[in-house]
Scaffold this motif. Structure first.
Motif, PDB file in Angstrom:
ATOM      1  N   ARG A 281       0.820  -1.209   0.000  1.00  0.00           N
ATOM      2  CA  ARG A 281       0.000   0.000   0.000  1.00  0.00           C
ATOM      3  C   ARG A 281       0.858   1.265   0.000  1.00  0.00           C
ATOM      4  O   ARG A 281       0.396   2.337  -0.405  1.00  0.00           O
ATOM      5  CB  ARG A 281      -0.944  -0.018   1.199  1.00  0.00           C
ATOM      6  N   ASP A 282       2.107   1.139   0.435  1.00  0.00           N
ATOM      7  CA  ASP A 282       2.989   2.299   0.445  1.00  0.00           C
ATOM      8  C   ASP A 282       3.297   2.800  -0.962  1.00  0.00           C
ATOM      9  O   ASP A 282       3.657   3.965  -1.150  1.00  0.00           O
ATOM     10  CB  ASP A 282       4.301   1.952   1.157  1.00  0.00           C
ATOM     11  N   LEU A 283       3.148   1.917  -1.985  1.00  0.00           N
ATOM     12  CA  LEU A 283       3.467   2.303  -3.355  1.00  0.00           C
ATOM     13  C   LEU A 283       2.229   2.629  -4.194  1.00  0.00           C
ATOM     14  O   LEU A 283       2.371   3.155  -5.294  1.00  0.00           O
ATOM     15  CB  LEU A 283       4.255   1.184  -4.058  1.00  0.00           C
ATOM     16  N   MET A 284       1.046   2.307  -3.674  1.00  0.00           N
ATOM     17  CA  MET A 284      -0.147   2.499  -4.496  1.00  0.00           C
ATOM     18  C   MET A 284      -0.389   3.953  -4.855  1.00  0.00           C
ATOM     19  O   MET A 284      -0.882   4.259  -5.933  1.00  0.00           O
ATOM     20  CB  MET A 284      -1.370   1.923  -3.766  1.00  0.00           C
ATOM     21  N   ASP A 285      -0.035   4.853  -3.948  1.00  0.00           N
ATOM     22  CA  ASP A 285      -0.210   6.274  -4.234  1.00  0.00           C
ATOM     23  C   ASP A 285       1.042   6.888  -4.848  1.00  0.00           C
ATOM     24  O   ASP A 285       1.115   8.095  -5.058  1.00  0.00           O
ATOM     25  CB  ASP A 285      -0.599   7.040  -2.974  1.00  0.00           C
ATOM     26  N   ARG A 286       2.036   6.044  -5.109  1.00  0.00           N
ATOM     27  CA  ARG A 286       3.242   6.466  -5.836  1.00  0.00           C
ATOM     28  C   ARG A 286       3.286   5.767  -7.199  1.00  0.00           C
ATOM     29  O   ARG A 286       4.351   5.415  -7.691  1.00  0.00           O
ATOM     30  CB  ARG A 286       4.500   6.154  -5.031  1.00  0.00           C
ATOM     31  N   LEU A 287       2.148   5.582  -7.763  1.00  0.00           N
ATOM     32  CA  LEU A 287       1.996   4.934  -9.065  1.00  0.00           C
ATOM     33  C   LEU A 287       1.259   5.896  -9.992  1.00  0.00           C
ATOM     34  O   LEU A 287       0.184   6.395  -9.645  1.00  0.00           O
ATOM     35  CB  LEU A 287       1.200   3.626  -8.900  1.00  0.00           C
ATOM     36  N   ILE A 288       1.830   6.164 -11.172  1.00  0.00           N
ATOM     37  CA  ILE A 288       1.226   7.088 -12.129  1.00  0.00           C
ATOM     38  C   ILE A 288       1.123   6.421 -13.496  1.00  0.00           C
ATOM     39  O   ILE A 288       2.118   5.913 -14.030  1.00  0.00           O
ATOM     40  CB  ILE A 288       2.018   8.402 -12.243  1.00  0.00           C
ATOM     41  N   ALA A 298     -11.856   6.056 -11.834  1.00  0.00           N
ATOM     42  CA  ALA A 298     -12.785   5.335 -10.952  1.00  0.00           C
ATOM     43  C   ALA A 298     -12.072   4.711  -9.753  1.00  0.00           C
ATOM     44  O   ALA A 298     -12.632   4.665  -8.650  1.00  0.00           O
ATOM     45  CB  ALA A 298     -13.526   4.268 -11.748  1.00  0.00           C
ATOM     46  N   VAL A 299     -10.842   4.229  -9.955  1.00  0.00           N
ATOM     47  CA  VAL A 299     -10.124   3.574  -8.853  1.00  0.00           C
ATOM     48  C   VAL A 299      -9.157   4.520  -8.163  1.00  0.00           C
ATOM     49  O   VAL A 299      -8.419   4.111  -7.264  1.00  0.00           O
ATOM     50  CB  VAL A 299      -9.370   2.320  -9.348  1.00  0.00           C
ATOM     51  N   GLY A 300      -9.148   5.795  -8.568  1.00  0.00           N
ATOM     52  CA  GLY A 300      -8.280   6.773  -7.926  1.00  0.00           C
ATOM     53  C   GLY A 300      -6.833   6.670  -8.332  1.00  0.00           C
ATOM     54  O   GLY A 300      -5.942   7.070  -7.576  1.00  0.00           O
ATOM     55  N   LEU A 301      -6.564   6.134  -9.528  1.00  0.00           N
ATOM     56  CA  LEU A 301      -5.200   5.999 -10.018  1.00  0.00           C
ATOM     57  C   LEU A 301      -4.716   7.328 -10.585  1.00  0.00           C
ATOM     58  O   LEU A 301      -5.378   7.930 -11.429  1.00  0.00           O
ATOM     59  CB  LEU A 301      -5.140   4.923 -11.110  1.00  0.00           C
ATOM     60  N   ARG A 345      -3.960  11.479  -7.592  1.00  0.00           N
ATOM     61  CA  ARG A 345      -5.110  11.038  -6.803  1.00  0.00           C
ATOM     62  C   ARG A 345      -4.643  10.087  -5.707  1.00  0.00           C
ATOM     63  O   ARG A 345      -3.548   9.526  -5.773  1.00  0.00           O
ATOM     64  CB  ARG A 345      -6.149  10.310  -7.692  1.00  0.00           C
ATOM     65  N   ARG A 346      -5.512   9.848  -4.771  1.00  0.00           N
ATOM     66  CA  ARG A 346      -5.262   8.845  -3.752  1.00  0.00           C
ATOM     67  C   ARG A 346      -6.027   7.587  -4.145  1.00  0.00           C
ATOM     68  O   ARG A 346      -7.237   7.614  -4.314  1.00  0.00           O
ATOM     69  CB  ARG A 346      -5.717   9.322  -2.372  1.00  0.00           C
ATOM     70  N   SER A 347      -5.297   6.501  -4.315  1.00  0.00           N
ATOM     71  CA  SER A 347      -5.925   5.266  -4.793  1.00  0.00           C
ATOM     72  C   SER A 347      -6.988   4.788  -3.828  1.00  0.00           C
ATOM     73  O   SER A 347      -6.792   4.748  -2.620  1.00  0.00           O
ATOM     74  CB  SER A 347      -4.846   4.170  -4.955  1.00  0.00           C
ATOM     75  N   SER A 348      -8.135   4.386  -4.401  1.00  0.00           N
ATOM     76  CA  SER A 348      -9.212   3.866  -3.553  1.00  0.00           C
ATOM     77  C   SER A 348      -8.813   2.573  -2.881  1.00  0.00           C
ATOM     78  O   SER A 348      -9.394   2.167  -1.878  1.00  0.00           O
ATOM     79  CB  SER A 348     -10.472   3.661  -4.414  1.00  0.00           C
ATOM     80  N   ALA A 349      -7.801   1.896  -3.446  1.00  0.00           N
ATOM     81  CA  ALA A 349      -7.358   0.640  -2.844  1.00  0.00           C
ATOM     82  C   ALA A 349      -6.669   0.864  -1.506  1.00  0.00           C
ATOM     83  O   ALA A 349      -6.540  -0.051  -0.713  1.00  0.00           O
ATOM     84  CB  ALA A 349      -6.396  -0.076  -3.800  1.00  0.00           C
ATOM     85  N   THR A 350      -6.222   2.110  -1.251  1.00  0.00           N
ATOM     86  CA  THR A 350      -5.543   2.380   0.026  1.00  0.00           C
ATOM     87  C   THR A 350      -6.489   2.981   1.051  1.00  0.00           C
ATOM     88  O   THR A 350      -6.101   3.221   2.181  1.00  0.00           O
ATOM     89  CB  THR A 350      -4.378   3.372  -0.182  1.00  0.00           C
ATOM     90  N   ALA A 351      -7.705   3.260   0.624  1.00  0.00           N
ATOM     91  CA  ALA A 351      -8.662   3.916   1.532  1.00  0.00           C
ATOM     92  C   ALA A 351      -9.092   2.963   2.626  1.00  0.00           C
ATOM     93  O   ALA A 351      -9.267   1.777   2.381  1.00  0.00           O
ATOM     94  CB  ALA A 351      -9.871   4.396   0.746  1.00  0.00           C
TER      95      ALA A 351
END
Length: 351
Positions: A281-288, A298-301, A345-351
């Protein structure tokens, strides 16, 4: 009071160029320019005449215009099959924007299919023989692309969405009209955005070498890393697709990356699935990703958003100018790079 027209009532007069000119206080030629060559009309006259055209519901006679100009008002466009429904949304956006702009300029798109570039050239000849097309809108330019050669040799107006990649061996002049998006600037901005968030080992998921757009996006990544003193060799190249993105990400995680930039949203969504499966999860919001597709939103990518609508408008305007004023210089540059925007964005997978 009933104001319905009776059997003997005169029908309302159809709006004409002359009636619009009288209502707006301009010449008939100015109204014609607004319809056919708007670049020649300055504001606020342009908006004033357009508003009157809209208000009265004026529609130019297509048949009369074709007889007068000896043109069909048809532009050819090859609709490509896409490997998945993710990146296909970009083609849909482009087609819709091209169609809408062509309609505004009094033209229509004739959409056709072809299996490859050779079949597309064959289709050009068949369409010109049977439909008298006025010009073509090209997409997905590539290394060794011969479509532009054929159209130039036959003196057919066209505008390409994409630069003439690697055409040193071309049989004809490379300086044809094109509009493109600066993919390198997009990935460069993506890297900068990640660095500002603390990333130092940024991996890159790209397409195989030889893709014009893919190589351009890789160069942006490489430039950004070099400028920041970061390693630029954390790279995996794959064919586009969700599974490819997941597999490439597994290899990059073994090299201790702390962020990822992808050449497409298809690869990025595969990367997101791999990260989620591994609990990273530490990398999900560091993915572009790249393309800012509806699925990504839709998934906040995070993704690089291309100015597709602006590109389409400029393509159609440039092609119409070439068709209607073949000997005059266009009002805008015939070879232009537009700048994309990174949407974080902030990924919905990390919410």
């Amino acid at each position: 009071m009933d104001t319905a027209a009776g059997p003997g009532s005169a029908r309302p007069q159809k709006p004409t160029l002359n009636s619009i000119a009288r209502a707006t206080g301009v010449s008939r030629q100015t109204v014609s320019n607004v319809l056919n060559d708007p670049a020649r009309v300055a504001e606020p006259t342009l908006s004033q005449v357009r508003e009157e055209i809209r208000r009265v519901g004026y529609r130019p006679s297509a048949a009369a215009r074709q007889l007068r100009t000896r043109r069909s008002q048809l532009l050819g466009f090859r609709m490509r099959e896409t490997p998945d429904g993710i990146n296909g949304s970009i083609h849909d956006r482009l087609l819709h924007a091209l169609t809408a702009r062509a309609h505004q300029r009094g033209y229509s798109l004739l959409v056709f299919a072809a299996g490859d570039d050779h079949e597309e050239i064959v289709a050009y000849q068949e369409l010109l023989d049977t439909n008298m097309l006025d010009g073509f809108l090209l997409t997905d330019t590539n290394h060794g692309d011969r479509r532009s050669d054929w159209l130039q040799e036959h003196r057919i107006p066209f505008v390409a969405f994409g630069r003439p990649w690697g055409r040193d061996d071309a049989a004809t002049d490379r300086s044809h009209d094109w509009i493109d998006i600066d993919g390198g600037a997009g990935t460069e901005a993506a890297v900068d955005s990640l660095v500002e968030g603390g990333a130092r080992r940024i991996g890159f998921l790209g397409w195989p070498v030889g893709s014009g757009a893919g190589d351009d996006r890789f160069e942006g990544y490489r430039r950004a890393c070099a400028g920041r003193g970061l390693p630029a060799d954390l790279v995996e190249r794959r064919e586009d697709g969700f599974e490819s993105g997941a597999d490439a990400t597994a290899h990059l995680l073994e090299r201790d990356v702390d962020a990822l930039v992808c050449v497409s949203d298809s690869l990025a969504l595969g990367a997101l699935a791999q990260l989620r499966g591994r609990g990273r999860r530490d990398l999900m919001d560091r993915l572009i990703g790249f393309d800012d597709t509806p699925v990504a939103r839709a998934v906040g990518l995070s993704s690089v958003d291309q100015p597709i609508e602006e590109s389409a408008h400029r393509m159609v305007d440039l092609l119409v100018h070439r068709i209607e004023h073949p000997t005059a210089e266009p009002p805008t540059t015939p070879r232009e790079l537009l700048t994309p925007t990174v949407r974080r964005r902030r990924s919905s997978a990390t919410a």
